[in-house]
Design an enzyme around this catalytic site. Structure first.
Site, mmCIF file in Angstrom:
data_model
loop_
_atom_site.group_PDB
_atom_site.id
_atom_site.type_symbol
_atom_site.label_atom_id
_atom_site.label_comp_id
_atom_site.label_asym_id
_atom_site.label_seq_id
_atom_site.Cartn_x
_atom_site.Cartn_y
_atom_site.Cartn_z
ATOM 1 N N SER A 1 0.825 -1.209 0.000
ATOM 2 C CA SER A 1 0.000 0.000 0.000
ATOM 3 C C SER A 1 0.853 1.250 0.000
ATOM 4 O O SER A 1 0.375 2.324 -0.341
ATOM 5 C CB SER A 1 -0.857 0.066 1.263
ATOM 6 O OG SER A 1 -1.537 -1.118 1.461
ATOM 7 N N HIS B 1 -2.313 -3.158 -6.626
ATOM 8 C CA HIS B 1 -2.845 -2.796 -5.309
ATOM 9 C C HIS B 1 -4.364 -2.951 -5.285
ATOM 10 O O HIS B 1 -5.094 -2.131 -5.834
ATOM 11 C CB HIS B 1 -2.428 -1.359 -4.966
ATOM 12 C CG HIS B 1 -2.856 -0.938 -3.602
ATOM 13 N ND1 HIS B 1 -3.534 0.225 -3.354
ATOM 14 C CD2 HIS B 1 -2.726 -1.556 -2.402
ATOM 15 C CE1 HIS B 1 -3.780 0.307 -2.055
ATOM 16 N NE2 HIS B 1 -3.309 -0.752 -1.462
ATOM 17 N N GLU C 1 -5.127 -0.371 -8.274
ATOM 18 C CA GLU C 1 -4.090 0.578 -8.705
ATOM 19 C C GLU C 1 -2.925 -0.243 -9.250
ATOM 20 O O GLU C 1 -2.373 -1.087 -8.537
ATOM 21 C CB GLU C 1 -3.626 1.435 -7.518
ATOM 22 C CG GLU C 1 -4.661 2.469 -7.096
ATOM 23 C CD GLU C 1 -4.297 3.230 -5.819
ATOM 24 O OE1 GLU C 1 -4.685 4.396 -5.698
ATOM 25 O OE2 GLU C 1 -3.629 2.644 -4.936
ATOM 26 N N ASN D 1 -4.581 5.725 -1.036
ATOM 27 C CA ASN D 1 -4.072 5.785 0.335
ATOM 28 C C ASN D 1 -3.432 7.129 0.650
ATOM 29 O O ASN D 1 -3.474 7.592 1.794
ATOM 30 C CB ASN D 1 -3.082 4.652 0.596
ATOM 31 C CG ASN D 1 -3.813 3.331 0.771
ATOM 32 O OD1 ASN D 1 -5.033 3.310 0.906
ATOM 33 N ND2 ASN D 1 -3.083 2.235 0.748
HETATM 34 N N1 LIG Z 1 -5.470 -4.293 5.005
HETATM 35 C C1 LIG Z 1 -5.783 -3.544 3.998
HETATM 36 O O1 LIG Z 1 -6.851 -2.882 4.016
HETATM 37 C C2 LIG Z 1 -4.894 -3.471 2.781
HETATM 38 C C3 LIG Z 1 -5.413 -2.957 1.589
HETATM 39 C C4 LIG Z 1 -4.613 -2.976 0.442
HETATM 40 C C5 LIG Z 1 -3.307 -3.442 0.520
HETATM 41 N N2 LIG Z 1 -2.810 -3.895 1.709
HETATM 42 C C6 LIG Z 1 -1.425 -4.415 1.705
HETATM 43 O O2 LIG Z 1 -1.491 -5.820 1.595
HETATM 44 C C7 LIG Z 1 -0.383 -6.415 2.261
HETATM 45 C C8 LIG Z 1 -0.896 -7.407 3.285
HETATM 46 O O3 LIG Z 1 -1.648 -6.723 4.276
HETATM 47 P P1 LIG Z 1 -2.759 -7.444 5.152
HETATM 48 O O4 LIG Z 1 -3.559 -6.369 5.774
HETATM 49 O O5 LIG Z 1 -3.424 -8.478 4.341
HETATM 50 O O6 LIG Z 1 -1.836 -8.118 6.276
HETATM 51 P P2 LIG Z 1 -2.205 -9.296 7.280
HETATM 52 O O7 LIG Z 1 -1.341 -9.114 8.464
HETATM 53 O O8 LIG Z 1 -3.667 -9.402 7.478
HETATM 54 O O9 LIG Z 1 -1.751 -10.614 6.477
HETATM 55 C C9 LIG Z 1 -0.420 -10.899 6.150
HETATM 56 C C10 LIG Z 1 -0.280 -12.418 5.968
HETATM 57 O O10 LIG Z 1 1.029 -12.700 5.463
HETATM 58 C C11 LIG Z 1 1.477 -13.897 6.066
HETATM 59 N N3 LIG Z 1 2.928 -13.973 5.977
HETATM 60 C C12 LIG Z 1 3.846 -13.332 6.738
HETATM 61 N N4 LIG Z 1 5.090 -13.692 6.342
HETATM 62 C C13 LIG Z 1 4.953 -14.549 5.318
HETATM 63 C C14 LIG Z 1 5.864 -15.288 4.512
HETATM 64 N N5 LIG Z 1 7.197 -15.151 4.697
HETATM 65 N N6 LIG Z 1 5.389 -16.104 3.569
HETATM 66 C C15 LIG Z 1 4.065 -16.224 3.382
HETATM 67 N N7 LIG Z 1 3.146 -15.583 4.116
HETATM 68 C C16 LIG Z 1 3.584 -14.754 5.080
HETATM 69 C C17 LIG Z 1 0.944 -13.806 7.483
HETATM 70 O O11 LIG Z 1 0.858 -15.101 8.070
HETATM 71 C C18 LIG Z 1 -0.448 -13.192 7.265
HETATM 72 O O12 LIG Z 1 -1.447 -14.160 7.094
HETATM 73 C C19 LIG Z 1 0.406 -5.269 2.872
HETATM 74 O O13 LIG Z 1 1.440 -4.905 1.990
HETATM 75 C C20 LIG Z 1 -0.625 -4.165 2.962
HETATM 76 O O14 LIG Z 1 -0.054 -2.884 2.945
HETATM 77 C C21 LIG Z 1 -3.587 -3.947 2.824
#
Ligand SMILES: NC(=O)c1ccc[n+]([C@@H]2O[C@H](COP(=O)([O-])OP(=O)(O)OC[C@H]3O[C@@H](n4cnc5c(N)ncnc54)[C@H](O)[C@@H]3O)[C@@H](O)[C@H]2O)c1
Length: 596
Positions: free
Chosen positions: A121, A142, A154, A192
């Protein structure tokens, strides 16, 4: 010919990853879903089946389609399972070193022609790409939360991403039924960059007890038509993720203080209050991962009756003024059964207001929302006057005269002399300090702000503004009155912009700055906020409706009171106003309205 994607890999099945898996599998693409451990893999599988089961229960997905969808997904621990996919989307936590390690590993494991994408993000896609030997095949894709629902994607191209990779990914987004906006690699991209300053500001309002979580969220939902309030959205995003995004944006985006995470966020993350995913964040949820909010110690307790809160009985209401707001407010009170005394500056003005109220009530009759008898009764409850003396026996006065402090102060001084003791004196000001008006009287404890939104008969929100002198009974009375009008009264402190304008206008101003910096187009920025965040209008559409002059004036007030450098009005906004491009009302603002 665009590249054919038959199988994709998703790394990390958390909040975003599980949703992204669903998007691909729903569209007939095989998915290899990868996690770090068996337990995390199982959590991801449960999220996916939970979401698809809900879609079936809501009748949005046939059972057979769900089964086919799930059969397309293979769950594996470790990245080695991704050796033959055409594209990988990484959705692991927002840490640069973690993402770089994963990309170096993906580069080793994946076939040479595979595209490697990150769902980051806020981190630099360029910095992630250089961890591989194929930065030209690295791109940002994204998605928005929840990925199966939000239409926007995006697509982030770095200076080295090859043009055919960008074109292939754009075609893929179309196949997924998404709308993509393609942009370059800048902290927070479009959505964002515009969203997180607003979210952080909302958290600071909560942290400083400026308003309750329920009131902050209700204000933005009801005042701006947003699908959810900022604190509920923080819980959906995940506070740990939100913290990392803010922190990165602060460091990458020119150290704008508005992106420095509010200390409370870090404290909540440390305490394990991560939002929905952990079952508790700003709100408490039925269980981890559930969207259902349950009451907790902060949930307001509904009193037996408003009078129990010390609210005074209100039967007769005076409304001073004859403009748009006064006219709407007179209608609202009369329709709700109050006896109304309208005070204008003369019979001619009163006649005009009467006509407007009648026309508006007639519209209700035509639409079948109001009977003729109720219309007549409402009109019959309004007394027309040209002198303040007629307000001697009202229980509440709502002032809606011109937005000039000297005029309002003089009016309140007169009301103080005329009105009976115990009356609640309310101002509808949207930008002046309520305390200035209150101190023009000898009874500041009885003075409160009642900030209605335009058009008053339609908008469901009223901001109840309490000054440091407003008594608890006065606030309780104002809230109770709002409820009898069928409106939600949200209580807030006496600061410039109250809740809604303070959170809304800096975001609009930021959108203008983004346009001015040529990062994106007005159309793409509008799309991003509508399709990525569910806003009813994009920022430029809204600015043209509100009026650029009005928006500039509000932004200036916020800047003058709060002295926040990031609130300085965008030069482009100033120039457009100077040029007479004021929005719809002048035929031209950010868009030309004369040719539509
Ligand atoms: N939460 C949101 O609203 C949102 C929206 C768009 C983008 N994002 C982006 O998406 C990405 C993930 O965010 P999220 O909110 O889903 O996080 P989250 O913490 O909910 O999930 C992350 C997952 O990655 C797993 N993980 C960690 N290390 C790992 C590895 N080495 N190999 C495989 N899996 C692994 C974890 O077990 C976890 O299930 C981030 O870059 C975030 O910025 C988040």
């Amino acid at each position: 010919m665009a590249r054919e994607f038959t199988s994709v890999g998703v790394v990390g099945l958390g909040t975003m990853g599980a949703g992204i898996v669903e998007v691909f599998a729903r569209n007939g693409i095989d998915v290899v879903a990868v996690e770090i451990s068996a337990a995390a893999l199982e959590r991801g599988r449960v999220t996916l089946t939970g979401s698809t089961d809900r879609a079936v229960a809501k009748g949005k997905l046939a059972e057979a389609d769900r089964d086919a969808l799930l059969s397309r997904v293979t769950f594996q621990v470790g990245l080695d399972a991704l050796h033959s996919v055409d594209l990988v989307i990484e959705a692991v936590p927002e840490h640069l070193d973690l993402k770089q390690r994963i990309f170096a590993e993906l580069d080793r494991v994946c076939k040479p022609e595979a595209i490697l994408a990150t769902n980051t993000s806020s981190l630099s896609v360029t910095e992630i790409s250089v961890a591989t030997t194929r930065p030209n095949q690295v791109i940002g894709i994204h998605f928005f939360n929840p990925a199966p629902v939000m239409k926007l994607v995006e697509v982030v191209r770095t200076v080295v991403t090859s043009a055919d990779v960008v074109a292939d990914v754009e075609a893929l987004c179309e196949r997924l039924g998404k709308v993509d906006v393609t942009i370059s690699d800048r902290a927070g991209f479009i959505a964002n960059a515009l969203l997180f300053g607003y979210l952080n500001h909302a958290v600071s309002m909560f942290e400083s007890r400026y308003a309750t979580r329920e009131d902050i969220d209700a204000a933005m939902k009801l005042g701006c038509g947003l699908p959810m309030g900022p604190l509920a959205l923080m819980d959906l995003i995940g506070l740990d993720t939100a913290y990392e995004i803010l922190d990165t944006m602060y460091r990458r985006g020119g150290r704008d203080r508005r992106h420095a995470p509010v200390p409370l966020i870090k404290q909540m993350v440390t305490a394990g209050l991560l939002g929905r995913k952990s079952g508790r964040g700003f709100y408490t949820y039925e269980r981890p991962g559930s969207p259902v909010v349950v009451p907790d110690e902060q949930t307001p307790v509904a009193s037996e009756s408003a009078l129990a809160d010390g609210a005074r009985a209100i039967a007769k209401v005076g409304v001073v003024g004859s403009g748009t707001m006064a006219t709407g407010i007179i209608e609202v009170f009369a329709k709700a059964g109050y006896e109304v005394v309208s005070v204008t500056r003369g019979a001619e003005k009163s006649a005009k207001v009467f006509e407007s109220v009648k026309t508006s009530l007639n519209k209700g009759v035509v639409r079948g929302k109001l009977s003729e008898a109720d219309r007549d009764a409402a009109l019959g409850r309004i007394n027309w006057s040209a002198t303040l003396e007629h307000l001697a026996d009202v229980d509440l006065v709502v002032e809606a005269v011109v937005e000039e402090l000297s005029v309002k102060k003089a009016l309140f001084a007169s009301l103080d002399e005329i009105c009976k003791p115990g009356v609640v004196l309310a101002t509808t000001t949207s930008s002046l300090p309520v305390i200035d008006v209150a101190m023009a009287t000898q009874r500041p404890a009885d003075v409160v702000g009642l900030h209605f939104f335009n058009p008053a008969p339609i908008m469901p929100l009223v901001e109840v503004v309490q000054t440091i002198r407003t008594s608890a009974e006065t606030t309780a009375t104002a809230k109770a009155v709002c409820a009898t009008l069928g409106k939600t009264g949200v209580v807030c402190g006496d600061r410039s912009g109250f809740i809604v304008n303070a959170l809304l206008f800096p975001y609009l101003n930021d959108a203008v700055k983004m346009l001015e910096a040529s990062y994106s187009t007005a159309d793409d920025i509008d799309y991003a906020m509508k399709l990525g965040c569910g806003y009813p209008m994009g920022p430029f559409e809204l600015l043209d409706v509100v009026g650029l002059d009005v928006s500039l004036a509000i932004q200036r007030e916020l800047y003058l009171e709060l002295r926040e450098p990031g609130f300085a009005p965008a030069p482009l906004l100033e120039h457009l106003v100077t040029a007479g491009y004021l929005g719809r009302k002048s035929g031209r603002g950010f868009r030309d309205h004369t040719r539509r």
